[in-house]
Design a protein around this motif. Structure first.
Motif, PDB file in Angstrom:
ATOM      1  N   CYS A   1      -3.453   7.097  10.480  1.00  0.00           N
ATOM      2  CA  CYS A   1      -2.545   5.951  10.558  1.00  0.00           C
ATOM      3  C   CYS A   1      -1.706   5.901   9.289  1.00  0.00           C
ATOM      4  O   CYS A   1      -2.249   5.766   8.187  1.00  0.00           O
ATOM      5  CB  CYS A   1      -3.331   4.656  10.732  1.00  0.00           C
ATOM      6  N   TYR A   2      -0.398   5.990   9.423  1.00  0.00           N
ATOM      7  CA  TYR A   2       0.484   6.061   8.258  1.00  0.00           C
ATOM      8  C   TYR A   2       0.607   4.724   7.536  1.00  0.00           C
ATOM      9  O   TYR A   2       1.032   4.669   6.388  1.00  0.00           O
ATOM     10  CB  TYR A   2       1.876   6.521   8.704  1.00  0.00           C
ATOM     11  N   TRP A   3       0.195   3.635   8.169  1.00  0.00           N
ATOM     12  CA  TRP A   3       0.542   2.302   7.680  1.00  0.00           C
ATOM     13  C   TRP A   3      -0.613   1.559   7.028  1.00  0.00           C
ATOM     14  O   TRP A   3      -0.440   0.423   6.587  1.00  0.00           O
ATOM     15  CB  TRP A   3       1.105   1.472   8.840  1.00  0.00           C
ATOM     16  N   ASP A   4      -1.806   2.179   6.958  1.00  0.00           N
ATOM     17  CA  ASP A   4      -2.921   1.482   6.329  1.00  0.00           C
ATOM     18  C   ASP A   4      -3.004   1.867   4.858  1.00  0.00           C
ATOM     19  O   ASP A   4      -2.123   2.533   4.309  1.00  0.00           O
ATOM     20  CB  ASP A   4      -4.236   1.740   7.071  1.00  0.00           C
ATOM     21  N   LEU A   5      -4.086   1.453   4.190  1.00  0.00           N
ATOM     22  CA  LEU A   5      -4.151   1.599   2.743  1.00  0.00           C
ATOM     23  C   LEU A   5      -4.827   2.887   2.286  1.00  0.00           C
ATOM     24  O   LEU A   5      -5.145   3.031   1.106  1.00  0.00           O
ATOM     25  CB  LEU A   5      -4.856   0.390   2.128  1.00  0.00           C
ATOM     26  N   ASP A   6      -5.052   3.833   3.213  1.00  0.00           N
ATOM     27  CA  ASP A   6      -5.662   5.091   2.790  1.00  0.00           C
ATOM     28  C   ASP A   6      -4.998   6.259   3.512  1.00  0.00           C
ATOM     29  O   ASP A   6      -4.112   6.081   4.339  1.00  0.00           O
ATOM     30  CB  ASP A   6      -7.171   5.085   3.065  1.00  0.00           C
ATOM     31  N   SER A   7      -5.443   7.465   3.172  1.00  0.00           N
ATOM     32  CA  SER A   7      -4.859   8.660   3.768  1.00  0.00           C
ATOM     33  C   SER A   7      -5.890   9.467   4.545  1.00  0.00           C
ATOM     34  O   SER A   7      -5.667  10.628   4.842  1.00  0.00           O
ATOM     35  CB  SER A   7      -4.243   9.538   2.666  1.00  0.00           C
TER      36      SER A   7
ATOM     37  N   ASP B   1      -1.370  -3.089  14.913  1.00  0.00           N
ATOM     38  CA  ASP B   1      -0.736  -4.286  14.355  1.00  0.00           C
ATOM     39  C   ASP B   1       0.014  -4.024  13.058  1.00  0.00           C
ATOM     40  O   ASP B   1       0.783  -4.873  12.608  1.00  0.00           O
ATOM     41  CB  ASP B   1      -1.787  -5.376  14.109  1.00  0.00           C
ATOM     42  N   LEU B   2      -0.206  -2.862  12.442  1.00  0.00           N
ATOM     43  CA  LEU B   2       0.445  -2.551  11.176  1.00  0.00           C
ATOM     44  C   LEU B   2       1.751  -1.782  11.354  1.00  0.00           C
ATOM     45  O   LEU B   2       2.546  -1.679  10.414  1.00  0.00           O
ATOM     46  CB  LEU B   2      -0.496  -1.713  10.293  1.00  0.00           C
ATOM     47  N   VAL B   3       1.983  -1.241  12.548  1.00  0.00           N
ATOM     48  CA  VAL B   3       3.129  -0.360  12.774  1.00  0.00           C
ATOM     49  C   VAL B   3       4.426  -1.171  12.868  1.00  0.00           C
ATOM     50  O   VAL B   3       4.527  -2.091  13.682  1.00  0.00           O
ATOM     51  CB  VAL B   3       2.934   0.464  14.064  1.00  0.00           C
ATOM     52  N   PRO B   4       5.441  -0.852  12.072  1.00  0.00           N
ATOM     53  CA  PRO B   4       6.720  -1.578  12.146  1.00  0.00           C
ATOM     54  C   PRO B   4       7.447  -1.305  13.462  1.00  0.00           C
ATOM     55  O   PRO B   4       7.213  -0.291  14.129  1.00  0.00           O
ATOM     56  CB  PRO B   4       7.519  -1.008  10.963  1.00  0.00           C
ATOM     57  N   ASN B   5       8.350  -2.200  13.816  1.00  0.00           N
ATOM     58  CA  ASN B   5       9.163  -2.007  15.018  1.00  0.00           C
ATOM     59  C   ASN B   5       9.971  -0.718  14.910  1.00  0.00           C
ATOM     60  O   ASN B   5      10.710  -0.511  13.953  1.00  0.00           O
ATOM     61  CB  ASN B   5      10.131  -3.180  15.208  1.00  0.00           C
ATOM     62  N   GLY B   6       9.805   0.155  15.899  1.00  0.00           N
ATOM     63  CA  GLY B   6      10.572   1.389  15.920  1.00  0.00           C
ATOM     64  C   GLY B   6       9.849   2.590  15.365  1.00  0.00           C
ATOM     65  O   GLY B   6      10.460   3.644  15.173  1.00  0.00           O
TER      66      GLY B   6
ATOM     67  N   CYS C   1       0.841  -1.199   0.000  1.00  0.00           N
ATOM     68  CA  CYS C   1       0.000   0.000   0.000  1.00  0.00           C
ATOM     69  C   CYS C   1       0.876   1.250   0.000  1.00  0.00           C
ATOM     70  O   CYS C   1       0.614   2.217   0.716  1.00  0.00           O
ATOM     71  CB  CYS C   1      -0.925  -0.007   1.210  1.00  0.00           C
ATOM     72  N   ASP C   2       1.930   1.241  -0.791  1.00  0.00           N
ATOM     73  CA  ASP C   2       2.906   2.327  -0.852  1.00  0.00           C
ATOM     74  C   ASP C   2       3.189   2.583  -2.328  1.00  0.00           C
ATOM     75  O   ASP C   2       3.592   1.676  -3.053  1.00  0.00           O
ATOM     76  CB  ASP C   2       4.174   1.898  -0.107  1.00  0.00           C
ATOM     77  N   ASP C   3       2.979   3.814  -2.762  1.00  0.00           N
ATOM     78  CA  ASP C   3       3.104   4.122  -4.192  1.00  0.00           C
ATOM     79  C   ASP C   3       4.392   4.868  -4.526  1.00  0.00           C
ATOM     80  O   ASP C   3       4.454   5.601  -5.502  1.00  0.00           O
ATOM     81  CB  ASP C   3       1.892   4.944  -4.651  1.00  0.00           C
ATOM     82  N   SER C   4       5.419   4.663  -3.718  1.00  0.00           N
ATOM     83  CA  SER C   4       6.718   5.275  -4.014  1.00  0.00           C
ATOM     84  C   SER C   4       7.830   4.334  -3.583  1.00  0.00           C
ATOM     85  O   SER C   4       8.045   4.115  -2.394  1.00  0.00           O
ATOM     86  CB  SER C   4       6.878   6.619  -3.297  1.00  0.00           C
ATOM     87  N   GLU C   5       8.545   3.783  -4.561  1.00  0.00           N
ATOM     88  CA  GLU C   5       9.640   2.878  -4.260  1.00  0.00           C
ATOM     89  C   GLU C   5      10.937   3.632  -3.978  1.00  0.00           C
ATOM     90  O   GLU C   5      11.902   3.057  -3.478  1.00  0.00           O
ATOM     91  CB  GLU C   5       9.851   1.910  -5.441  1.00  0.00           C
ATOM     92  N   SER C   6      10.963   4.918  -4.264  1.00  0.00           N
ATOM     93  CA  SER C   6      12.182   5.699  -4.081  1.00  0.00           C
ATOM     94  C   SER C   6      12.140   6.577  -2.841  1.00  0.00           C
ATOM     95  O   SER C   6      13.151   7.172  -2.473  1.00  0.00           O
ATOM     96  CB  SER C   6      12.436   6.575  -5.317  1.00  0.00           C
TER      97      SER C   6
END
Length: 304
Positions: A145-151, A195-200, A123-128
C-alpha cells in the motif's frame, strides 16, 4: 476579539394609580458592539392607593452575538497543526517526523507540508518528489500500500510486483517488466489501504493526472524527480482495478493533483464518514488532530 462587558443604567419614571410609566433600559457594550434595550408599558391600577411600579413588554431587545469568519484555501494534501499565533507545527507519523510533517519548506517552493502538492501525507519524507522516500522503499520490486506509514507488506497484506506491470513503471528503479501478473489484494489490504487512497489513485501508487496532452497514469515511486510539475520524469503504470479510488468530478470530488474544485462545487464531495477540508500553502487545514487533508477530505494519518 471580545472585550470587557459594561452596563450603563438608564432612567425610570413611575407614577401611581393609572399613571404612565416610562423606562429607558441599559446599554451593554461587548467588544465593539453596543446593544440598547428600551422598555415601555402602562401599569395596572391598584385598589389600595399604594404606589405601583410596573415593567411593561420589552421592545427591540437584541442579545449580543459574536461572529467568527475563517478564510481558507483549498489544496489537496496533508494537514499541519497550528499554534495560537497561526504558525504551523510539526505532525508526526508513527512517532516520527518526516519532511511532509516537519513544518519546514524543505524544497523552497513557498509551500509547506500539506500545502505542497508533492506531499501525499505526513508519512512522506520528500517534499520535492512524489516518491515518499520512506525507509525501505524501492529496496525490492514488491510494492505494498503506497499510502500507509511503512514500505512493507506485513501489516496490510497488499502486494504487487512492479515487474508484473507491462507499462514498466519500475524500470528506473531496477524493476523492469518481466511478465504480467495480478496484484495480491486480500480483505486485509482493502481494510487498511482503501480509506487512505486519494481520489484518482490505486492502492499501489498509480495515479491519474491531467496534463495539457490529456489524462495519463503515473507511478509516484518511479523516480526521485517525479513530481506534478515534472510528470515527464514519472514512469507510466497500469491502474489497478482491484484496489483503487476512482475520482468522480461529477460528485464534486477533488482529483489527485488538482487544487480547484469542479465548476459549480462549493466544497469537496467526500464519503459519508469523511469531512470536507481545506488547507493553505503553509499546510494548515481544518481537519482534527490525527487526520490530514487529502483531495479535499479529512483522512486518518494512520489506518484506523
Amino acid at each position: 476579539m471580545v472585550g470587557c462587558t459594561s452596563e450603563s443604567p438608564g432612567s425610570t419614571e413611575t407614577e401611581t394609580g393609572t399613571g404612565t410609566q416610562t423606562t429607558t433600559g441599559t446599554t451593554t457594550t461587548v467588544g465593539d458592539t453596543t446593544t440598547t434595550s428600551t422598555t415601555t408599558g402602562t401599569p395596572e391600577p391598584t385598589t389600595t392607593g399604594e404606589p405601583v411600579t410596573t415593567t411593561g413588554p420589552t421592545v427591540g431587545t437584541t442579545e449580543p452575538s459574536e461572529t467568527t469568519t475563517t478564510t481558507t484555501t483549498t489544496t489537496t494534501t496533508t494537514t499541519t497543526t497550528t499554534t495560537g499565533g497561526g504558525m504551523p507545527m510539526p505532525v508526526a507519523c508513527g512517532g516520527k517526523i518526516y519532511e511532509c510533517g516537519d513544518a519546514i519548506d524543505n524544497d523552497g517552493d513557498g509551500a509547506i507540508d500539506g500545502g505542497d502538492k508533492e506531499c501525499t501525507s505526513p508519512c512522506d519524507d520528500s517534499e520535492s518528489s512524489l516518491q515518499t522516500n520512506l525507509p525501505g522503499q524501492n529496496l525490492d520490486c514488491k510494492n505494498d500500500c503506497y499510502w500507509d506509514l511503512d514500505s512493507g507488506v506485513g501489516n496490510d497484506k497488499c502486494e504487487y510486483d512492479l515487474q508484473c506491470d507491462p507499462q514498466n513503471p519500475g524500470e528506473l528503479i531496477g524493476c523492469a517488466y518481466k511478465q504480467e501478473c495480478e496484484p495480491n489484494v486480500p480483505p486485509e489490504c482493502l481494510e487498511v489501504c482503501a480509506d487512505l487512497v486519494p481520489n484518482g489513485c490505486d492502492c499501489f501508487g498509480c495515479c491519474r493526472v491531467e496534463t495539457p496532452n490529456g489524462t495519463i497514469d503515473i507511478f509516484l515511486g518511479s523516480a526521485p524527480d517525479c513530481s506534478l510539475s515534472n510528470v515527464e520524469a514519472c514512469g507510466s503504470c497500469t491502474f489497478q482495478e482491484s484496489c483503487n479510488n476512482v475520482c468522480e468530478p461529477e460528485k464534486c470530488e477533488l482529483c489527485f493533483g488538482e487544487d480547484e474544485l469542479p465548476e459549480g462545487c462549493e466544497e469537496a464531495g467526500c464519503d459519508a464518514d469523511d469531512t470536507p477540508c481545506m488547507v493553505d500553502k503553509d499546510g494548515v487545514s481544518n481537519c482534527p488532530e490525527g487526520f490530514f487533508c487529502s483531495t479535499g477530505c479529512c483522512q486518518p494519518i494512520e489506518p484506523g
